[in-house]
Enzyme design. Structure first.
Site, short mmCIF file in Angstrom:
data_model
loop_
_atom_site.label_atom_id
_atom_site.label_comp_id
_atom_site.label_asym_id
_atom_site.label_seq_id
_atom_site.Cartn_x
_atom_site.Cartn_y
_atom_site.Cartn_z
N ASP A 228 0.89 -1.16 0.00
CA ASP A 228 0.00 0.00 0.00
C ASP A 228 0.93 1.21 0.00
O ASP A 228 2.12 1.12 0.35
CB ASP A 228 -0.95 0.00 1.21
CG ASP A 228 -2.14 0.95 0.97
OD1 ASP A 228 -2.05 1.80 0.06
OD2 ASP A 228 -3.15 0.84 1.68
C1 BGC Z 1 -4.94 3.40 0.03
C2 BGC Z 1 -5.04 2.43 -1.14
C3 BGC Z 1 -4.80 3.17 -2.42
C4 BGC Z 1 -3.45 3.85 -2.35
C5 BGC Z 1 -3.13 4.64 -3.58
C6 BGC Z 1 -3.65 4.18 0.00
O1 BGC Z 1 -3.65 5.18 0.97
O2 BGC Z 1 -5.03 2.70 1.24
O3 BGC Z 1 -6.30 1.83 -1.15
O4 BGC Z 1 -4.89 2.30 -3.51
O5 BGC Z 1 -3.43 4.75 -1.26
O6 BGC Z 1 -3.93 5.78 -3.65
#
Ligand code: BGC
Length: 762
Positions: A228
């Site tokens: 993530d």
């Molecule tokens: C989120 C993800 C997301 C990623 C990119 C993170 O903060 O938890 O779900 O895909 O950011 O935006």
């Protein structure tokens, strides 16, 4: 050597290390020297959030269709429809130059307070897994990758970047992992995104057990594990644990750390090579799909978004007022009728191609009937009595009052949880006041999760749960209210009476950086069933404008081997006047089990469309897993021999038919008896029992003789019950004077015979 291996062999250590960290917020690192292009990843999950500047994390994105959020998708209970939506998402991704869409998310809705619940499917792992799997297959069928997220045990937003989720092995395997497992095995997502949090003390990004042993090992995941955004703490440790790609980038110090670790011998270069191979395979797949060569069909996708949104709307309550009749005069009340609330906050936020306004869509279907609009509550959701008074006056004069209630826009978001289940004070007062003067009041709710309705539900005639319904939700609401679409959505999450009733209430969101999953397996309806706690609307619930009858329920065979599974068949008849779709749900209830089990669990379902008067036979297959629990003592799934009820229903609380089947276990478990095993365990063990039983009879007789009937009563206990929970060696120890050998020797000898039998069985 295959092509990828030879490509890896041509790369320098620096190039390999660089490939494993992003080059920007959204792209991987290109290696121009070798013709390796960058791959573009974008959010997700219910639309494409393509940010034009790849270095900008939160910049405005290009227009794309905002499809309904996962909460609404789940309520469709329609995998085929999700497949179709997946194809459309992929078409948009291709048009916008996106290689991998960052979704779907399959985290379990442990508490209705979870800030991102709208982005997730269900409280039930089977339903979440089936739906996500189909959506992924739809997207990937068009050559666009997905990122199954957030792996794993990310069920709250509170302190999500550091919280330690403490969960026992069985709960992990039966509740929090199966949706990932099914999607990985069935749909083979190109990537899996690890979560930010820790699981049992170890960051997901560094969790070798989750990433390597379970995901890549047990489930055979052959794609890329991506972090993530910002979830990596120690790059080298993460690589070793199985995290292939760190996002976002660039992060030159991370690359250097990997180079240094390989040079110093701290990191085996083979580990890096494996990550590189996986990333290159995805890059190669991505490059094979042409991008930005065609635009997407904005109108067709908007129409699809409307169809999906309508399919997910749940008619929670209806005293017969719905569907509305053309020509009725409507008082349409509530800002959300003019400014629809159709998506949640955070990284999933889509810049829609257009937005349906519910009020306009109603006007299109209303025929001659007058529509008056009153705001009902202000933009800032402060309390304003005059808005209520205006609404009441309009409602009193109309045939029907239609209230659009919505949670304040920022209440459901990534990054923080809800703190209560409440609508705003103003909206509650509004519904109460309007329904007091107008009994024909219908409430349409826009929220991504359950809200508390106790203060007003009894006073209103109908309630439609419209969710965070995507950009075409306004049209979908009109379709459902006027009966253009017969509602067929069913709750994929329980709506509780009160927050205090919810399973995780005492263990959410944790403290001192730790959240204990104290409710264990008992999440959602598993908990309400076991505790017999009344709920507002049960899991699986949803009404229709027609009625369905269930008959002739039967199994394909009354007995079956676990390796074969069994089919359950039932006839469904549409007994009403309108065409409609029923969601037939099959729950499995074991008669007995070695470990405690939830009273019943969803293990199959089918959505069936029926014309008025039509009957169809629905066949639902239940495989071995449908009967199994994960036994941590054996480290495997166990489908125990014995009887099971198959409960066939229209919701978890509305079981219409039931059949009983007998499972014949063909793969008996080896005995796990040891020096500590209790008398009870010896008696329950299929191998131990015949060896021990003669001794047991003798033991009971001797104890009886030694104590005598009177004496047994005088010490006030049931001797048999007393000894059952004692280790065999201990109870024999008390009787040693009467035994031919010391207690330990007797048990060691018994265990030797058990081991011989084990070896014979294996
Ligand atoms: C989120 C993800 C997301 C990623 C990119 C993170 O903060 O938890 O779900 O895909 O950011 O935006």
């Amino acid at each position: 050597m295959d092509d990828l291996s030879s490509l890896v062999a041509q790369m320098t250590l620096e190039e390999k290390a660089a490939l494993c960290t992003g080059a920007s917020a959204w792209t991987t690192t290109a290696v121009e020297r070798l013709g390796i292009p960058a791959m573009l990843l974008s959010d997700g999950p219910h639309g494409v959030r393509r940010v034009p500047d790849v270095h900008a994390l939160a910049a405005p994105s290009l227009p794309a269709t905002c499809f309904p959020t996962a909460a609404a998708l789940a309520a469709t209970w329609d995998p085929q429809l999700l497949y179709t939506m997946g194809e459309a998402l992929a078409a948009e991704a291709r048009a916008l130059g996106v290689d991998v869409l960052l979704g779907p998310g399959v985290n379990i809705k442990r508490s209705p307070l979870g800030g991102r619940n709208f982005e997730y499917f269900s409280e039930d792992p089977y339903l979440a897994g089936v739906l996500a799997s189909s959506l992924i297959q739809g997207i990937q069928s068009q050559g666009v990758g997905t990122s199954l997220k957030h792996y794993a045990v990310n069920n709250q937003e509170h302190e999500r970047l550091r919280i330690n989720a403490v969960v026992d092995e069985r709960t992990l395997r039966e509740i929090y992992l199966p949706a990932f497992e099914r999607a990985v095995k069935e749909a083979r997502p190109w990537t899996v995104m690890c979560a930010y949090n820790k699981v049992n003390g170890i960051y997901c990004s560094e969790n070798a057990r989750l990433l390597t042993q379970i995901l890549k090992g047990e489930w055979g995941f052959d794609g890329v594990v991506v972090s993530d955004w910002g979830a990596v703490h120690d790059r080298v440790r993460a690589l070793e644990a199985g995290l292939d790609l760190e996002m976002p980038g660039p992060k030159p110090h991370r690359t250097q750390a990997v180079v240094d670790a390989v040079r110093s011998g701290a990191l085996d270069e083979a580990v890096l090579d494996e990550a590189v191979r996986r990333i290159l395979a995805a890059v190669e797949r991505a490059a094979a799909t042409p991008k930005e060569t065609e635009t997407f069909d904005v109108d067709a996708h908007h129409a699809l978004a409307r169809r999906v949104a309508a399919a997910g709307m749940v008619l929670l309550k209806n005293d017969g007022i719905l569907p509305l009749q053309k020509g009725q005069c409507l008082a349409v009340i509530g800002r959300a009728a003019r400014e629809p609330h159709f998506q949640g906050g955070g990284s999933s936020h889509i810049n829609p191609t257009r937005v349906d306004i519910p009020l306009d869509e109603l006007a299109r279907l209303a025929g001659e009937g007058d529509l008056t609009y009153r705001e009902g509550y202000p933009a800032d959701d402060s309390f304003q009595q005059e808005l209520i008074d205006e609404a009441v006056a309009a409602a009193a004069e109309a045939d029907v009052a239609l209230i659009f209630a919505a949670l304040p826009a920022s209440k459901e978001s990534e990054g923080y949880d809800r703190t209560d289940l409440d609508l705003t004070r103003q909206q509650v007062a509004l519904i109460q006041a309007v329904s007091a003067v107008q009994p024909r009041t219908v409430v349409v709710l826009n929220s991504g999760s359950a809200i508390d309705m106790q203060a007003w539900i009894d006073g209103v005639a109908a309630v439609v749960q419209a969710w965070l319904m995507g950009q075409a939700g306004g049209g979908a609401i009109a379709d459902v209210l006027y009966g253009v679409v017969n509602p067929s959505g069913r709750l994929a999450e329980t709506f509780p009476m009160r927050l205090e009733d919810t399973p995780a209430f005492l263990h959410f969101p944790g403290e001192n950086g730790e959240v204990r999953y104290g409710e264990g397996l008992y999440v959602g309806y598993r908990y309400y069933d076991a505790r017999q706690i009344p709920v507002l609307f049960p899991f699986g619930h949803g009404l229709s404008y027609t009625t369905f009858e269930y008959s002739h329920a039967r199994p394909s065979s009354p007995t079956f081997r676990e390796v074969d599974g069994v089919d359950v068949l039932v006839e469904i008849t549409n007994t009403g006047q309108r065409a409609g779709a029923e969601v037939v749900q099959v729950y499995v209830r074991p008669h007995q089990a070695r470990l405690a089990r939830p009273p019943k669990e969803l293990k199959g379902f089918a959505k069936v469309e029926l014309a008025p008067g039509e009957t169809r036979t629905v066949t639902i297959h239940l495989d071995e897993r449908a009967f199994a629990y994960f036994d941590p003592a054996y480290g495997r799934w166990v489908a125990e021999g014995g009887q099971y009820d198959l409960l066939i229903g229209a919701s978890s609380a509305d079981i219409r038919a039931q059949v009983t089947v007998t499972l014949e276990a063909t793969r008996p478990l080896p005995s796990r008896l040891d020096m500590e095993s209790t008398v009870q365990e010896w008696l329950a063990d299929p191998i131990g029992r015949p060896l021990f039983e003669p001794m047991y009879q003798q033991m009971v007789a001797q104890l009886g003789a030694a104590l005598g009937g009177e004496d047994t009563a005088s010490i006030g206990m049931d001797m048999t019950a007393f000894i059952l929970d004692m280790p065999l060696v201990s109870i024999l120890g008390f009787q040693e004077a009467m035994l031919p050998a010391p207690a330990e020797e007797i048990v060691v000898d018994l265990l030797r015979r058990v081991q011989e039998a084990n070896a014979g069985a294996g």
